[in-house]
Design a protein around this motif. Sequence first.
Motif, PDB file in Angstrom:
ATOM      1  N   ASP A 164       0.835  -1.204   0.000  1.00 45.06           N
ATOM      2  CA  ASP A 164       0.000   0.000   0.000  1.00 45.06           C
ATOM      3  C   ASP A 164       0.869   1.253   0.000  1.00 45.06           C
ATOM      4  O   ASP A 164       0.594   2.226  -0.720  1.00 45.06           O
ATOM      5  CB  ASP A 164      -0.902   0.030   1.229  1.00 45.06           C
ATOM      6  CG  ASP A 164      -1.911  -1.103   1.272  1.00 45.06           C
ATOM      7  OD1 ASP A 164      -2.380  -1.516   0.200  1.00 45.06           O
ATOM      8  OD2 ASP A 164      -2.210  -1.594   2.383  1.00 45.06           O
ATOM      9  N   ALA A 165       1.914   1.237   0.826  1.00 44.85           N
ATOM     10  CA  ALA A 165       2.774   2.415   0.979  1.00 44.85           C
ATOM     11  C   ALA A 165       3.497   2.745  -0.325  1.00 44.85           C
ATOM     12  O   ALA A 165       3.577   3.915  -0.733  1.00 44.85           O
ATOM     13  CB  ALA A 165       3.783   2.187   2.105  1.00 44.85           C
ATOM     14  N   PHE A 166       4.060   1.748  -0.986  1.00 44.10           N
ATOM     15  CA  PHE A 166       4.752   1.995  -2.244  1.00 44.10           C
ATOM     16  C   PHE A 166       3.774   2.423  -3.343  1.00 44.10           C
ATOM     17  O   PHE A 166       4.076   3.318  -4.140  1.00 44.10           O
ATOM     18  CB  PHE A 166       5.522   0.743  -2.686  1.00 44.10           C
ATOM     19  CG  PHE A 166       6.840   0.555  -1.986  1.00 44.10           C
ATOM     20  CD1 PHE A 166       7.753   1.599  -1.884  1.00 44.10           C
ATOM     21  CD2 PHE A 166       7.176  -0.677  -1.452  1.00 44.10           C
ATOM     22  CE1 PHE A 166       8.983   1.418  -1.245  1.00 44.10           C
ATOM     23  CE2 PHE A 166       8.403  -0.868  -0.816  1.00 44.10           C
ATOM     24  CZ  PHE A 166       9.298   0.173  -0.713  1.00 44.10           C
ATOM     25  N   ARG A 167       2.605   1.810  -3.379  1.00 46.94           N
ATOM     26  CA  ARG A 167       1.612   2.203  -4.383  1.00 46.94           C
ATOM     27  C   ARG A 167       1.202   3.663  -4.186  1.00 46.94           C
ATOM     28  O   ARG A 167       1.070   4.424  -5.151  1.00 46.94           O
ATOM     29  CB  ARG A 167       0.387   1.285  -4.305  1.00 46.94           C
ATOM     30  CG  ARG A 167       0.623  -0.123  -4.841  1.00 46.94           C
ATOM     31  CD  ARG A 167      -0.656  -0.969  -4.764  1.00 46.94           C
ATOM     32  NE  ARG A 167      -1.767  -0.299  -5.407  1.00 46.94           N
ATOM     33  CZ  ARG A 167      -2.910   0.020  -4.799  1.00 46.94           C
ATOM     34  NH1 ARG A 167      -3.098  -0.267  -3.510  1.00 46.94           N
ATOM     35  NH2 ARG A 167      -3.875   0.632  -5.469  1.00 46.94           N
ATOM     36  N   PHE A 168       0.994   4.041  -2.936  1.00 44.52           N
ATOM     37  CA  PHE A 168       0.619   5.419  -2.633  1.00 44.52           C
ATOM     38  C   PHE A 168       1.724   6.374  -3.069  1.00 44.52           C
ATOM     39  O   PHE A 168       1.458   7.408  -3.705  1.00 44.52           O
ATOM     40  CB  PHE A 168       0.360   5.562  -1.137  1.00 44.52           C
ATOM     41  CG  PHE A 168       0.004   6.954  -0.703  1.00 44.52           C
ATOM     42  CD1 PHE A 168      -1.280   7.443  -0.890  1.00 44.52           C
ATOM     43  CD2 PHE A 168       0.948   7.775  -0.108  1.00 44.52           C
ATOM     44  CE1 PHE A 168      -1.623   8.741  -0.490  1.00 44.52           C
ATOM     45  CE2 PHE A 168       0.622   9.066   0.299  1.00 44.52           C
ATOM     46  CZ  PHE A 168      -0.667   9.546   0.104  1.00 44.52           C
ATOM     47  N   THR A 173      -4.138   5.600  -5.947  1.00 45.04           N
ATOM     48  CA  THR A 173      -5.120   5.820  -4.885  1.00 45.04           C
ATOM     49  C   THR A 173      -5.187   4.572  -4.021  1.00 45.04           C
ATOM     50  O   THR A 173      -5.308   3.458  -4.535  1.00 45.04           O
ATOM     51  CB  THR A 173      -6.505   6.105  -5.468  1.00 45.04           C
ATOM     52  OG1 THR A 173      -6.445   7.290  -6.274  1.00 45.04           O
ATOM     53  CG2 THR A 173      -7.530   6.321  -4.364  1.00 45.04           C
ATOM     54  N   VAL A 174      -5.094   4.748  -2.707  1.00 39.56           N
ATOM     55  CA  VAL A 174      -5.195   3.622  -1.781  1.00 39.56           C
ATOM     56  C   VAL A 174      -6.199   3.973  -0.691  1.00 39.56           C
ATOM     57  O   VAL A 174      -6.556   5.140  -0.511  1.00 39.56           O
ATOM     58  CB  VAL A 174      -3.827   3.278  -1.140  1.00 39.56           C
ATOM     59  CG1 VAL A 174      -2.787   2.957  -2.201  1.00 39.56           C
ATOM     60  CG2 VAL A 174      -3.337   4.410  -0.237  1.00 39.56           C
ATOM     61  N   LYS A 187      -4.596   9.854  -1.954  1.00 45.12           N
ATOM     62  CA  LYS A 187      -3.794   9.932  -3.174  1.00 45.12           C
ATOM     63  C   LYS A 187      -2.891  11.159  -3.096  1.00 45.12           C
ATOM     64  O   LYS A 187      -3.321  12.221  -2.637  1.00 45.12           O
ATOM     65  CB  LYS A 187      -4.696  10.027  -4.409  1.00 45.12           C
ATOM     66  CG  LYS A 187      -3.964  10.112  -5.746  1.00 45.12           C
ATOM     67  CD  LYS A 187      -4.968  10.207  -6.901  1.00 45.12           C
ATOM     68  CE  LYS A 187      -4.273  10.478  -8.233  1.00 45.12           C
ATOM     69  NZ  LYS A 187      -3.409   9.336  -8.649  1.00 45.12           N
ATOM     70  N   LEU A 188      -1.656  11.015  -3.548  1.00 43.23           N
ATOM     71  CA  LEU A 188      -0.759  12.156  -3.660  1.00 43.23           C
ATOM     72  C   LEU A 188      -1.100  12.969  -4.898  1.00 43.23           C
ATOM     73  O   LEU A 188      -1.384  12.399  -5.962  1.00 43.23           O
ATOM     74  CB  LEU A 188       0.698  11.691  -3.768  1.00 43.23           C
ATOM     75  CG  LEU A 188       1.391  11.214  -2.486  1.00 43.23           C
ATOM     76  CD1 LEU A 188       2.768  10.655  -2.817  1.00 43.23           C
ATOM     77  CD2 LEU A 188       1.515  12.350  -1.471  1.00 43.23           C
ATOM     78  N   ALA A 189      -1.074  14.289  -4.782  1.00 44.97           N
ATOM     79  CA  ALA A 189      -1.280  15.132  -5.955  1.00 44.97           C
ATOM     80  C   ALA A 189      -0.142  14.940  -6.953  1.00 44.97           C
ATOM     81  O   ALA A 189      -0.356  15.004  -8.164  1.00 44.97           O
ATOM     82  CB  ALA A 189      -1.368  16.606  -5.536  1.00 44.97           C
ATOM     83  N   ALA A 223       3.001   8.648   2.932  1.00 50.36           N
ATOM     84  CA  ALA A 223       4.094   9.614   3.028  1.00 50.36           C
ATOM     85  C   ALA A 223       3.640  10.969   2.509  1.00 50.36           C
ATOM     86  O   ALA A 223       3.912  11.341   1.371  1.00 50.36           O
ATOM     87  CB  ALA A 223       5.302   9.110   2.246  1.00 50.36           C
ATOM     88  N   THR A 224       2.944  11.726   3.354  1.00 51.40           N
ATOM     89  CA  THR A 224       2.426  13.031   2.946  1.00 51.40           C
ATOM     90  C   THR A 224       3.108  14.130   3.741  1.00 51.40           C
ATOM     91  O   THR A 224       3.159  14.096   4.965  1.00 51.40           O
ATOM     92  CB  THR A 224       0.907  13.124   3.159  1.00 51.40           C
ATOM     93  OG1 THR A 224       0.595  12.905   4.538  1.00 51.40           O
ATOM     94  CG2 THR A 224       0.185  12.087   2.325  1.00 51.40           C
ATOM     95  N   ALA A 225       3.606  15.139   3.006  1.00 54.61           N
ATOM     96  CA  ALA A 225       4.208  16.300   3.656  1.00 54.61           C
ATOM     97  C   ALA A 225       3.622  17.600   3.125  1.00 54.61           C
ATOM     98  O   ALA A 225       4.099  18.672   3.482  1.00 54.61           O
ATOM     99  CB  ALA A 225       5.730  16.288   3.452  1.00 54.61           C
ATOM    100  N   ASP A 226       2.615  17.513   2.273  1.00 49.94           N
ATOM    101  CA  ASP A 226       1.926  18.714   1.796  1.00 49.94           C
ATOM    102  C   ASP A 226       0.852  19.101   2.804  1.00 49.94           C
ATOM    103  O   ASP A 226       0.040  18.265   3.206  1.00 49.94           O
ATOM    104  CB  ASP A 226       1.267  18.458   0.442  1.00 49.94           C
ATOM    105  CG  ASP A 226       2.283  18.247  -0.669  1.00 49.94           C
ATOM    106  OD1 ASP A 226       3.387  18.805  -0.554  1.00 49.94           O
ATOM    107  OD2 ASP A 226       1.972  17.531  -1.627  1.00 49.94           O
TER     108      ASP A 226
END
Length: 627
Positions: free
Chosen positions: A77-81, A86-87, A96-98, A377-380
């Motif tokens: 899941d982490a690598f796909r994201f 979309t996970v 989902k990451l932009a 892994a979101t930092a936005d």
Amino acid sequence: MTIKFVGAILAGASLVALAGCDKKPGEATTSTATATTSSATATAAAYPEHAYFGDTHVHTGWSADAGMDGAVTSPEDAFRFARGDTVKSNTGQDAKLARPLDWMVITDHSDGMGTINEIAAGNPKMISDPFLKRMYEAMKSGDEAQASKVVLELINLQSTGKLPKQVMDPEWMVSAWNKTIAIADKYNDPGKFTALIGYEWTVNAGGGDNLHRNIIYRDDATYAGQMLPLTTFQTQDPEKLWEWMAKYEGKTGGKVIAIPHNGNLSNGRMYEETTFTGGPMTKAYAEARQKWEPLMEVTQIKGQSESHPSLSPNDEFAAWDLWDKVNLNGVPKKPGMIRTEYWREGLKSGMRLESSLGANPFKYGANGATDTHTGLATADDNNFWGKFKTVEPGPDRWNRVVTRPYRGWEQAAAGYTGVWATANTRAALWDAMARKETFATTGPRMTVRFFGGYDFADADAGAGLVKAGYTKGVPMGGDLKPAPAGAAPSFLIAAMKDPDGANLDRVQVVKGWLGADGKTHEQVYDVKWAGDRKPGPNGKLPPVGNTVDLKTATYANSIGAAELVARWTDPAFDPKLKAFYYVRVLEIPTPRWTAYDVVRFKAKMSPEVTMIQQERALTSPIWYDPA
């Protein structure tokens, strides 16, 4: 250029980027930060042409503390994201990451690796132990308070080596490690998305003094699978970790580095000036630490470790994302601890220690990471998923406890590492980290170049800046040669805004040096800035302004600059004194993730909650040594 919402987001819906960008005519619409534009080929360049952005510190539901909190994400899941898919989040929301990341490392804890799934499944071998049975019951109950209490007990038992023998049995690790490294190989796609193998060695000395290290492999599963990860059940001494790393390299022919965590939760132990066991540092110790640990995590969800207002009273930007009260387990700090927790002070101390030891134990480059325990892994700030499942997006997450005594709103949506590598491959990225050609950001994918040398001309701060930097000088992470007679080093600096983000306020050079009296000093120089501002009588540059509208969680790029480029010479250079230099880049003020949550969820937050911030990037230093 105004940042706007692209749609209302409701709880349970997809939390994608809430901001869009209206481009000006002729403005670049592609970015060297994205996997789709910067990573089209694995062919190595003569010298690094792109900054590749990623995360060195990601936990999934396979980590015991994340699983205890209810995380169910897997490494897949982490690598796909990270690559842009979309996970489902741990709370069942679409995530989902932009923009995809270029690379990522999954660093699930080696301690208890493979056991959390067995406990959750009620394996009789596990729940025969009273503590593990409480873990099982807490997980099944869904009671967050009960789960939190057990996690604190888990940290205490782990830090004192008193965990149940079932958890410390390596039989569970074998299968989990083999699955982990196989998944990394599966998702590694050279030139498009790099999945690096890694794990976290989790030392919580003294009941929660955070001395964790992330171990990053250059290799694939055929190498990494030849030795099991080191655990703190075997040792809590970093020197033993370095011995394990040397053994791994000797046995397999592979390569590994370690990246220590942010030092601000170590209660003074990250940059302590003794060995882990209290003995005196030696040259061999300093050389080993420098060899195996090239980078230091300076920003992440649990605050920053660049510097502190009490250590840098003349630095007006030192007070950001401060977690400075306790260690990881809530043990309060004592006077004097802060001095040996922060990167800048550590860089200064390293020069001083080098004078007596003959080697610098704290010669660290810059690393940024999330330390997420959600697998996301979101930092936005407009797409921040928090540290744990219990602080994933929702109207009350701002007031939930994250780590005592810190509440949800005190989390920082940070950070990522930009790596100047010759290709988006395991080998090229790892090599760049090892040589410290990296910079940390609090989330935005701004790019920063930094070169030092003695032969730069003003014209080099132009179209040929990169070529001049590599041919006439050294990049970030490098060492300047002793100065020629009568010469002072000059630096080429180029900072470009995140194409989808905010303009830049200023570029600064942070200098530290060792005086002739043996004392360390520092100074922050404003080198280049947006607009026609001039320093005031106190030498300080006026603020860039503030366009943030908290009613809509928007801002306008009507102030600031898209890029800042300069050639700067140290005006107070003394060729006889050791020094280091690193660049700090500041954005204009933007809404913090809390401001987005207020608009998104109509959340009512307390007055003390921070709503506006100035995001930033920090480069690895360039060092000068007259010897």
